[in-house]
Design a protein around this motif. Structure first.
Motif, short mmCIF file in Angstrom:
data_model
loop_
_atom_site.label_atom_id
_atom_site.label_comp_id
_atom_site.label_asym_id
_atom_site.label_seq_id
_atom_site.Cartn_x
_atom_site.Cartn_y
_atom_site.Cartn_z
N LEU A 33 7.64 -10.79 7.18
CA LEU A 33 6.68 -11.26 8.20
C LEU A 33 6.55 -12.79 8.15
O LEU A 33 6.15 -13.19 6.98
N ASP A 142 13.16 -3.36 12.49
CA ASP A 142 12.83 -4.05 11.13
C ASP A 142 11.55 -3.83 10.55
O ASP A 142 11.41 -4.02 9.48
N ALA A 143 10.91 -2.99 11.38
CA ALA A 143 9.41 -2.51 10.71
C ALA A 143 8.59 -3.54 10.18
O ALA A 143 7.90 -3.26 9.20
N VAL A 144 8.59 -4.73 10.75
CA VAL A 144 7.80 -5.80 10.44
C VAL A 144 6.65 -6.22 11.24
O VAL A 144 5.58 -6.40 10.98
N LEU A 146 5.06 -4.10 14.66
CA LEU A 146 4.96 -2.92 14.90
C LEU A 146 4.00 -3.01 16.35
O LEU A 146 3.16 -3.20 16.40
N TYR A 177 -2.95 -6.97 9.67
CA TYR A 177 -1.95 -6.63 8.79
C TYR A 177 -3.12 -6.15 7.70
O TYR A 177 -4.23 -6.80 7.28
N ASP A 227 6.30 -9.74 2.61
CA ASP A 227 6.56 -8.32 2.61
C ASP A 227 5.44 -7.61 3.32
O ASP A 227 5.42 -6.46 2.87
N ARG A 228 4.83 -8.44 4.11
CA ARG A 228 3.84 -7.51 4.89
C ARG A 228 4.19 -6.70 6.15
O ARG A 228 5.24 -7.34 6.60
N GLN A 229 3.70 -5.81 6.73
CA GLN A 229 3.58 -5.32 8.09
C GLN A 229 2.62 -5.73 8.75
O GLN A 229 1.30 -5.37 8.41
N GLY A 416 3.24 3.45 12.73
CA GLY A 416 4.25 3.42 11.52
C GLY A 416 5.28 4.47 11.49
O GLY A 416 6.22 4.59 11.03
#
Length: 444
Positions: A33, A142-144, A146, A177, A227-229, A416
């Protein structure tokens, strides 16, 4: 990246179009992110006027009457940039207006790249505080970043034409987030200083803005966010526009550039939980008696005495529940027939998704019992305000459908797992004020 012609692929439905625009892989400078500093463009009050009078809510919360009133009033209101009229001619004029305001000094570009701390407060209580910067654009896989809603080609085409003509991001999207780390501490420390700007707007909120220009703090924020989403809370169509604009530039061979990021407000939801409101529906072409008669074949119907008591009963209801209005009375719909409900809901979705009120509304009521196409003309939306939805339905002779807000945990869980809630299911807030800071897609 897919090739983007002058026109987006309008033949695709919302699910296919959303998969196309959110799912395309593309170049990126960094993993994780990313919220990058930039040289913000801001109104100069001595030239443009009071900030409360030149800023607005997001473009999709301004009705046509307000647009006409603001355009007729003259001055430097940002509505001239985000909702020019007529649209096709106005896109070009919006870009020209932006450059003229810069040349005249009504807008000015900040001297240093910065991340901006934005705060909205009500009666001294902070309701929202977060960081505004250039969000690194990422493929959904990439699931970063959403998305949790599908988008339609029409609004994306509209915003893409405007963004291309203006060569700027004119208003931030809104993401949340789960943080609680170093970035949140830096944000709160910055907000302890004297703000760069502060004003009270007609939305009842006091808006404040600070700058973080220290590269060392930028590095600490980047390390904490990596490393966050993040979940897109508001601005799916604008995020889709960022992705389409990025694809257009890379298809043209332009390579990396400012189009690889988009203006965004990022809020730590563990520190400042968002408010999740309901988005009510108005169906102008559906008479209330027809709506009630057909709904009564599947739901238990209870007539309600007044709006206050009716909304209380709606909030207390368990399972799918809706409040119908538009004529002289209100009716609560509860306890749908289990067999009819199961038959109407798409089997390919999760049980959590099939239990959402907005999913039941779309599939069992709007498409099933009422046989109404799901588009912007047949189904209008009203954010948060049940009385406004009922009044609009009465003026059009149509039906208002009032809903309870979804639960934040349901939205997060569904996103998710790679699903999307139905369109216009969520109204996260408070939304960032438009016009506080703009981002150019070219050198200042």
């Amino acid at each position: 990246m897919p090739t983007v012609d002058d026109d987006l692929p309008s033949e695709l439905g919302p699910e296919e179009f959303s998969a196309w625009v959110f799912g395309a892989s593309g170049p990126r400078a960094e993993d994780g992110l990313v919220l990058a500093p930039f040289r913000g463009v801001r109104f100069v009050p001595d030239v443009a006027g009071d900030l409360a009078s030149v800023t607005t809510p997001p473009y999709d919360l301004i009705d046509d009457d307000a647009v006409r009133r603001l355009l007729a009033s003259g001055g430097h209101n940002v509505v001239r940039l985000i909702l020019p009229r007529p649209a096709e001619q106005g896109y070009r004029e919006a870009g020209e207006t932006l450059r003229r305001w810069l040349a005249e000094g009504a807008l000015a570009t900040d001297a240093e790249p910065a991340l901006y701390v934005y705060e909205a407060a009500e009666r001294g209580q902070v309701r929202q505080r977060g960081l505004i910067g250039g969000l690194g654009l990422r493929a959904e896989a990439d699931a970063v970043v959403l998305p949790h809603e599908n988008v339609f080609p029409g609004p994306v085409r509209d915003r893409l034409a405007l963004m291309s003509a203006a060569r700027a991001n004119l208003e931030p999207i809104f993401l949340v987030y789960e943080g609680g780390g170093d970035a949140a501490r830096i944000v709160d420390e910055a907000a302890a200083a004297t703000p760069l700007l502060e004003f009270h707007a007609d939305d009842g909120l006091t808006h404040r803005l600070w700058q973080i220009t220290d590269p060392g703090l930028h590095d600490r924020i980047a390390a904490d966010l990596r490393d966050r989403q993040a979940l897109i809370a508001d601005g799916h169509h604008r995020y889709a526009t960022y992705r389409a604009l990025q694809a257009r530039h890379h298809a043209a061979g332009d390579g990396p550039g400012p189009w690889d990021q988009g203006l965004a407000l990022l809020v730590d939801s563990t520190r400042y939980p968002p408010r999740l409101g309901a988005i009510h529906r108005v169906l102008p072409g559906l008479p209330p008696t027809t709506a009630l008669d057909r709904a009564g074949t599947v739901f238990r119907v209870t007539e309600m005495a007044g709006l206050a008591a009716a909304t209380e009963a709606l909030a207390a209801a368990e399972g799918p529940a809706f409040l119908l209005g538009g004529s002289g009375s209100l009716h609560l719909l509860t306890d749908p027939d289990p067999g009819r409900l199961e038959q109407a809901m798409p089997a390919e979705h999760s049980a959590r998704w099939r239990g959402l009120d907005t999913a039941v509304l779309d599939h069992l009521l709007i498409a099933g019992l009422w046989n109404i196409p799901e588009d912007e003309h047949s189904v209008e939306v009203v954010h948060d305000d049940p009385a406004a939805a009922v009044d609009r339905a009465r003026r059009t002779g149509g039906t208002a459908v009032l809903l309870n807000p979804l639960k934040v945990e349901d939205v997060l869980a569904i996103a998710g797992e790679g699903e999307r809630v139905p369109r216009k299911s969520t109204s996260f807030g408070p939304k960032p004020r438009t016009g506080l800071v703009l981002r150019l897609l070219e050198g200042p």
